[in-house]
Design an enzyme around this catalytic site. Structure first.
Site, PDB file in Angstrom:
ATOM      1  N   VAL A  58       0.851  -1.185   0.000  1.00 41.83           N
ATOM      2  CA  VAL A  58       0.000   0.000   0.000  1.00 41.83           C
ATOM      3  C   VAL A  58       0.890   1.238   0.000  1.00 41.83           C
ATOM      4  O   VAL A  58       1.748   1.413   0.873  1.00 41.83           O
ATOM      5  CB  VAL A  58      -0.935   0.005   1.220  1.00 41.83           C
ATOM      6  CG1 VAL A  58      -1.745   1.305   1.265  1.00 41.83           C
ATOM      7  CG2 VAL A  58      -1.868  -1.200   1.174  1.00 41.83           C
ATOM      8  N   GLU A 106      15.069  -8.408  26.551  1.00 43.98           N
ATOM      9  CA  GLU A 106      14.911  -9.798  26.132  1.00 43.98           C
ATOM     10  C   GLU A 106      16.031 -10.229  25.195  1.00 43.98           C
ATOM     11  O   GLU A 106      16.548 -11.353  25.297  1.00 43.98           O
ATOM     12  CB  GLU A 106      13.544  -9.980  25.481  1.00 43.98           C
ATOM     13  CG  GLU A 106      12.399  -9.846  26.477  1.00 43.98           C
ATOM     14  CD  GLU A 106      11.019  -9.985  25.860  1.00 43.98           C
ATOM     15  OE1 GLU A 106      10.063 -10.247  26.619  1.00 43.98           O
ATOM     16  OE2 GLU A 106      10.895  -9.826  24.632  1.00 43.98           O
ATOM     17  N   ASP A 110      -0.203   0.620  16.086  1.00 42.22           N
ATOM     18  CA  ASP A 110       0.944   1.508  16.253  1.00 42.22           C
ATOM     19  C   ASP A 110       0.847   2.769  15.412  1.00 42.22           C
ATOM     20  O   ASP A 110       1.504   3.774  15.714  1.00 42.22           O
ATOM     21  CB  ASP A 110       2.236   0.758  15.879  1.00 42.22           C
ATOM     22  CG  ASP A 110       2.580  -0.342  16.881  1.00 42.22           C
ATOM     23  OD1 ASP A 110       1.915  -0.420  17.931  1.00 42.22           O
ATOM     24  OD2 ASP A 110       3.501  -1.129  16.605  1.00 42.22           O
ATOM     25  N   ALA A 118       1.329  -4.609  21.355  1.00 41.12           N
ATOM     26  CA  ALA A 118       0.362  -5.498  20.713  1.00 41.12           C
ATOM     27  C   ALA A 118      -1.017  -5.495  21.384  1.00 41.12           C
ATOM     28  O   ALA A 118      -2.032  -5.483  20.680  1.00 41.12           O
ATOM     29  CB  ALA A 118       0.932  -6.920  20.663  1.00 41.12           C
TER      30      ALA A 118
END
Length: 416
Positions: A65, A156, A286, A303
């Site tokens: 897009v 992480e 987001d 999320a």
């Protein structure tokens, strides 16, 4: 993909067209495990058409897009225009280099499967090159792994680097003294996991340092060049692996829309998640800038917010088709969590704050259930069990290194 499911299932007389530049739905919270050889890429991704084939009112178009013509009600893609009655824009986010071209050029990102696999190839290449490197200084740089950004992704990833080195590379490369390996986590502020309660921040910081991570707080980055990260205090760190996890911004599509943007190039939306002046266009996830907690503080780019926004947009579209009023978005905060390594995590949910093994088990369960498809859950569970009991990781393969990657390596050699 998950944002569209409610709309598809709740009103089967609506024809839903899903446009995406890849043919899979990915679970990005586990990208860092792909990057550190813990999981196969296909175990955290699922074909879009396999998800949609049970719905007769849904169709899929593989396309990029490029923009939207709001007057003509068409989406502009690289394969042609697509007309719409209602439009939901959920293009997500990309790495935020804060306008610094050198950060973008000389650091590695981790925002999709391609980048995660590229990072895994790079890490394994560094060990292979270190095994034959005779210059001690260059060997040290090859075995130095830097993560910029002390949020959940950075924490992480730093923990995963340490465990990969300690449990796997130590046995794969007996000719190397892996004690020379250096994992650094760079954070510009005075804390890691800034959105977590202070007690959990301290627990995470203590765990990282006990694991051997060189955590540098109050250390803003000034510049980057091939193999070197420079800090604002004038010091430098030689490292062949520098991962940028210091921030995110909305997808470039947001800037192509020609609408009002907020911080992070996010599209400013109404409380109903509609674009101002365009009540049939919704922006979620987001890409959407919506202040919720207090004035000047938008909903975070995570999320759970994106999923709930997608569900509310679907409810509002259904309400409009039935001539009912739309409702404003209200975020239900279920908490947050981050894993730091083997049997270690931090969890903050509904007033419950956990660290260590209980938080780690909770993290495993939540992330396992969020995956799409029984096959993916089974693969991930088997991989986790294998890694837990054997202290090994099975996806240490270097592949897909084509001409573009080789040219990049040669360019960096020349620039040095």
């Amino acid at each position: 993909m998950l944002k569209a499911k409610r709309l598809i299932t709740d009103l089967d007389e609506i024809a839903v067209a899903l446009i995406n530049r890849t043919n899979y739905h990915g679970f990005w919270p586990l990208l860092y495990q792909v990057a550190t050889a813990g999981l196969e890429p296909e175990s955290i991704a699922y074909p879009v058409r396999a998800i949609l084939r049970r719905y007769r009112n849904a169709n899929f178009l593989l396309a990029e897009v490029n923009g939207v013509d709001f007057e003509q009600h068409t989406v502009l893609t690289d394969v042609g225009s697509v007309s719409y009655d209602y439009l939901v824009l959920a293009a997500g986010s990309t790495t935020n280099f804060f306008g610094n071209e050198r950060f973008e050029r000389y650091t590695l990102g981790m925002k999709d499967l391609d980048e995660a696999q590229r990072l895994r190839n790079h890490i394994l290449h560094c060990f292979e090159r270190a095994a034959s490197e005779r210059d001690p200084a260059h060997r040290a740089a090859l075995l130095t792994f830097v993560v910029v950004g002390g949020g959940p992704t950075g924490v992480e990833l730093a923990g995963a680097f340490v465990e990969l080195i300690r449990h796997v590379m130590r046995k794969d490369y007996p000719m190397l003294d892996v004690h020379q390996a250096h994992v650094a986590l760079i954070e510009a502020t005075d804390r890691v996991l800034a959105t977590f309660p202070e007690s959990l921040q301290r627990a995470a910081l203590d765990r990282l340092r006990r694991m051997g991570v060189d955590v540098r707080l109050n250390t803003p980055v000034a510049d980057a060049r091939p193999g070197v990260l420079a800090f604002k205090d004038g010091s430098e760190l030689a490292a062949e692996t520098i991962v940028w996890a210091a921030g995110v911004r909305a997808s470039p599509l947001a800037e192509a829309l020609g609408v009002t943007l907020g911080r992070g190039a996010r599209v400013k939306v109404e409380p109903t998640l509609t674009l101002p002046g365009h009540p049939n266009v919704f922006v979620v996830g987001d890409m959407a800038y919506l202040e919720g907690y207090r004035p000047g503080v938008p909903y975070p780019m995570v999320a759970p917010v994106a999923v709930q926004m997608g569900e509310q947009a679907a409810r509002n579209i259904i309400a409009r088709t039935r001539r009912n009023p739309m409702k404003p978005f209200r975020y239900f905060d279920k908490g947050q969590m981050a894993t730091i390594g083997r049997s270690a995590a931090v969890l903050d949910s509904f007033g419950i704050r956990l660290t260590g093994w209980p938080a780690w088990v909770g993290w495993l369960f939540v992330h396992l259930m969020e995956l799409v498809g029984f096959r993916n859950r089974a693969l991930v569970l088997l991989n986790w069990a294998y890694s837990y009991f054997t202290y090994d990781r099975g996806v240490r393969l270097i592949f897909g290194v084509g001409a573009e990657e080789r040219l990049k390596v040669e360019r960096l050699k020349v620039e040095r």
